[in-house]
Write a protein that holds these residues in place. Sequence first.
Motif, PDB file in Angstrom:
ATOM      1  N   THR A  32       0.842  -1.203   0.000  1.00  0.00           N
ATOM      2  CA  THR A  32       0.000   0.000   0.000  1.00  0.00           C
ATOM      3  C   THR A  32       0.874   1.249   0.000  1.00  0.00           C
ATOM      4  OG1 THR A  32      -0.069   0.225   2.423  1.00  0.00           O
ATOM      5  CG2 THR A  32      -1.722  -1.226   1.389  1.00  0.00           C
ATOM      6  N   GLN A  33       0.281   2.358  -0.398  1.00  0.00           N
ATOM      7  CA  GLN A  33       1.005   3.620  -0.385  1.00  0.00           C
ATOM      8  C   GLN A  33       1.407   4.008   1.031  1.00  0.00           C
ATOM      9  OE1 GLN A  33      -1.065   6.714  -2.509  1.00  0.00           O
ATOM     10  NE2 GLN A  33      -1.108   5.560  -4.431  1.00  0.00           N
ATOM     11  N   ALA A  34       0.532   3.728   1.992  1.00  0.00           N
ATOM     12  CA  ALA A  34       0.857   4.053   3.378  1.00  0.00           C
ATOM     13  C   ALA A  34       2.087   3.276   3.839  1.00  0.00           C
ATOM     14  CB  ALA A  34      -0.338   3.748   4.277  1.00  0.00           C
ATOM     15  N   GLU A  35       2.177   2.009   3.448  1.00  0.00           N
ATOM     16  CA  GLU A  35       3.333   1.187   3.822  1.00  0.00           C
ATOM     17  C   GLU A  35       4.596   1.714   3.148  1.00  0.00           C
ATOM     18  OE1 GLU A  35       4.469  -3.593   3.988  1.00  0.00           O
ATOM     19  OE2 GLU A  35       2.662  -2.923   2.940  1.00  0.00           O
ATOM     20  N   MET A 132      10.351   1.369  -8.039  1.00  0.00           N
ATOM     21  CA  MET A 132      10.782   0.634  -9.222  1.00  0.00           C
ATOM     22  C   MET A 132       9.665   0.345 -10.222  1.00  0.00           C
ATOM     23  SD  MET A 132      13.899   0.670  -8.431  1.00  0.00           S
ATOM     24  CE  MET A 132      14.590  -0.290  -9.769  1.00  0.00           C
ATOM     25  N   ASP A 133       8.504   0.975 -10.049  1.00  0.00           N
ATOM     26  CA  ASP A 133       7.393   0.726 -10.968  1.00  0.00           C
ATOM     27  C   ASP A 133       7.721   1.057 -12.419  1.00  0.00           C
ATOM     28  OD1 ASP A 133       6.148   0.308  -8.545  1.00  0.00           O
ATOM     29  OD2 ASP A 133       4.294   1.305  -9.124  1.00  0.00           O
ATOM     30  N   VAL A 169       4.589  -5.232  -4.306  1.00  0.00           N
ATOM     31  CA  VAL A 169       4.401  -6.661  -4.554  1.00  0.00           C
ATOM     32  C   VAL A 169       3.039  -6.968  -5.183  1.00  0.00           C
ATOM     33  CG1 VAL A 169       6.009  -7.347  -2.748  1.00  0.00           C
ATOM     34  CG2 VAL A 169       3.575  -7.116  -2.202  1.00  0.00           C
ATOM     35  N   THR A 170       2.149  -5.990  -5.234  1.00  0.00           N
ATOM     36  CA  THR A 170       0.871  -6.195  -5.921  1.00  0.00           C
ATOM     37  C   THR A 170       0.996  -5.965  -7.425  1.00  0.00           C
ATOM     38  OG1 THR A 170       0.042  -3.910  -5.737  1.00  0.00           O
ATOM     39  CG2 THR A 170      -0.329  -5.379  -3.852  1.00  0.00           C
ATOM     40  N   LYS A 171       2.128  -5.435  -7.865  1.00  0.00           N
ATOM     41  CA  LYS A 171       2.319  -5.124  -9.283  1.00  0.00           C
ATOM     42  C   LYS A 171       3.350  -6.017  -9.961  1.00  0.00           C
ATOM     43  CE  LYS A 171       1.110  -0.231  -8.679  1.00  0.00           C
ATOM     44  NZ  LYS A 171       1.582   1.173  -8.820  1.00  0.00           N
ATOM     45  N   PHE A 172       4.371  -6.441  -9.233  1.00  0.00           N
ATOM     46  CA  PHE A 172       5.405  -7.295  -9.813  1.00  0.00           C
ATOM     47  C   PHE A 172       5.054  -8.760  -9.580  1.00  0.00           C
ATOM     48  CE2 PHE A 172       7.586  -3.291  -9.318  1.00  0.00           C
ATOM     49  CZ  PHE A 172       8.425  -3.228 -10.420  1.00  0.00           C
ATOM     50  N   ASP A 173       5.352  -9.604 -10.563  1.00  0.00           N
ATOM     51  CA  ASP A 173       5.000 -11.024 -10.424  1.00  0.00           C
ATOM     52  C   ASP A 173       5.976 -11.730  -9.477  1.00  0.00           C
ATOM     53  OD1 ASP A 173       7.339 -11.734 -11.903  1.00  0.00           O
ATOM     54  OD2 ASP A 173       6.233 -11.638 -13.784  1.00  0.00           O
TER      55      ASP A 173
END
Length: 217
Positions: A32-35, A132-133, A169-173
């Motif tokens: 999350t952005q907060a994290e 790193m997005d 980790v919600t975006k990278f496999d």
Amino acid sequence: MHITTSGQPALDLGFGNYTCNWGTHFCGLYETQAERDAIIMGYLAQGMLAGDLQCHCPVERTPEDFLHEFPKHCPHCEKHMADTTRLQILSAKTLYYPDGKFSPWAMDDSLNAIFEKSQRDGKRNVRAAAEMDWALEAIPGVDNLMAYESRLNYFINAKPWISICLYDVTKFDGKTIMQVLQTHPYTISQGVVTQNPFFQDPDIWLAKNAPEFLRRG
């Protein structure tokens, strides 16, 4: 809590009451952005307080938005934000692919230039952080990202420098995250700093996965 990460002097990481030593390469894993902000805002705020050079590459927010938000987390930082010997906010393109192509060799030159300038400007310690997005885009050369991450351990070793590479980790496999773990000796996850049991020395990782990048720059 102190995590011994090298034989260099210690520093306050700025979050979770953690201290470590200079010359360290972290991956920051978050959902999350907060994290994410709990890591990055405290880390950079502490560095500003200490007089270090902060080099940050925001991606999920624009550089302009970061500069707007940062003083809310670090009121004492505002008076220093225009001082480029204390704070450098770089876009992903400026830092990672200024010529439109990502290259681990070019990154050697870019990071060395930042470090050498930081030493000319009063021998500042350097806190680097990057979201790193940008690597999810179809950028020429991005397939060599993990070779760069592995080689970054060569660059950081024995320098008054710390890098935190932030991966959502919600975006990278899962395969990519495992490679991230193999190329970073320390992790930050859910606010906890740990030595990473999956890390492989760059001589080993590069020999197996990217031997063309094995030599030291």
